[in-house]
Motif scaffolding. Structure first.
Motif, PDB file in Angstrom:
ATOM      1  N   UNK A  64      49.049  30.918  44.345  1.00 40.54           N
ATOM      2  CA  UNK A  64      48.182  32.229  44.395  1.00 40.54           C
ATOM      3  C   UNK A  64      47.609  32.126  42.971  1.00 40.54           C
ATOM      4  N   UNK A  65      48.191  31.857  41.948  1.00 42.92           N
ATOM      5  CA  UNK A  65      47.380  32.065  40.686  1.00 42.92           C
ATOM      6  C   UNK A  65      46.825  31.107  40.226  1.00 42.92           C
ATOM      7  N   UNK A  66      46.871  29.835  40.756  1.00 41.69           N
ATOM      8  CA  UNK A  66      45.962  28.808  40.074  1.00 41.69           C
ATOM      9  C   UNK A  66      45.146  28.468  41.296  1.00 41.69           C
ATOM     10  N   UNK A  67      44.783  28.769  42.228  1.00 45.61           N
ATOM     11  CA  UNK A  67      43.906  28.500  43.464  1.00 45.61           C
ATOM     12  C   UNK A  67      42.493  28.698  42.773  1.00 45.61           C
ATOM     13  N   UNK A  68      41.518  28.103  43.150  1.00 46.15           N
ATOM     14  CA  UNK A  68      39.721  28.267  42.971  1.00 46.15           C
ATOM     15  C   UNK A  68      39.297  28.806  44.009  1.00 46.15           C
ATOM     16  N   UNK A  69      38.439  29.653  43.783  1.00 41.40           N
ATOM     17  CA  UNK A  69      37.688  30.159  44.770  1.00 41.40           C
ATOM     18  C   UNK A  69      36.367  29.522  45.129  1.00 41.40           C
ATOM     19  N   UNK A  70      36.157  28.880  46.156  1.00 40.56           N
ATOM     20  CA  UNK A  70      35.058  28.244  46.348  1.00 40.56           C
ATOM     21  C   UNK A  70      33.908  29.280  47.127  1.00 40.56           C
ATOM     22  N   UNK A  71      32.538  29.087  46.485  1.00 42.80           N
ATOM     23  CA  UNK A  71      31.579  29.988  46.875  1.00 42.80           C
ATOM     24  C   UNK A  71      31.139  29.552  48.447  1.00 42.80           C
ATOM     25  N   UNK A  72      30.542  30.480  49.141  1.00 42.46           N
ATOM     26  CA  UNK A  72      30.173  30.146  50.486  1.00 42.46           C
ATOM     27  C   UNK A  72      30.467  31.196  51.554  1.00 42.46           C
ATOM     28  N   UNK A  73      30.031  31.256  52.746  1.00 43.13           N
ATOM     29  CA  UNK A  73      30.272  32.261  53.603  1.00 43.13           C
ATOM     30  C   UNK A  73      31.476  31.691  54.453  1.00 43.13           C
ATOM     31  N   UNK A  74      32.476  32.680  54.718  1.00 42.68           N
ATOM     32  CA  UNK A  74      33.631  32.297  55.600  1.00 42.68           C
ATOM     33  C   UNK A  74      33.159  32.841  56.841  1.00 42.68           C
TER      34      UNK A  74
END
Length: 98
Positions: A64-74
């Motif tokens: 949870x603390x190391x995941x990276x958010x990917x930009x885009x539409x879900x």
């Protein structure tokens, strides 16, 4: 098959939860619960799997603390699973994913 489903759900939860918070509000995790989703926007309280042991919680916390958010539409239809996360300060966070 059930073990495989739990592993897949766990990995998906880490990705989804990691994209929502860079740090946990209460510090450390106390419990993570999974249920089949019944309705979009609400967490179904009939949990099929709950994790409270320290090893599992540390694994989830790291994801949870190391995941990276990917930009885009879900583009998400009806979610398959709900996840409820409770930290040591009893703060509840709920997520749906499919």
């Amino acid at each position: 098959m059930r073990t495989f489903l739990v592993i897949v759900m766990s990995l998906l939860a880490m990705v989804v939860l990691g994209c929502t918070n860079e740090e946990l509000a209460g510090g450390k995790l106390a419990k993570i619960s999974f249920s089949n989703s019944v309705e979009f926007g609400f967490v179904h309280s009939d949990f099929m799997k709950e994790y409270e042991d320290e090893d599992c919680l540390n694994l989830f916390q790291e994801g949870m603390t190391t995941a990276v958010r990917n930009k885009g539409i879900v583009n998400m239809a009806i979610p398959q699973f709900d996840v409820q996360v409770v930290d040591t300060l009893k703060t509840n966070m709920a997520f749906s994913f499919g």
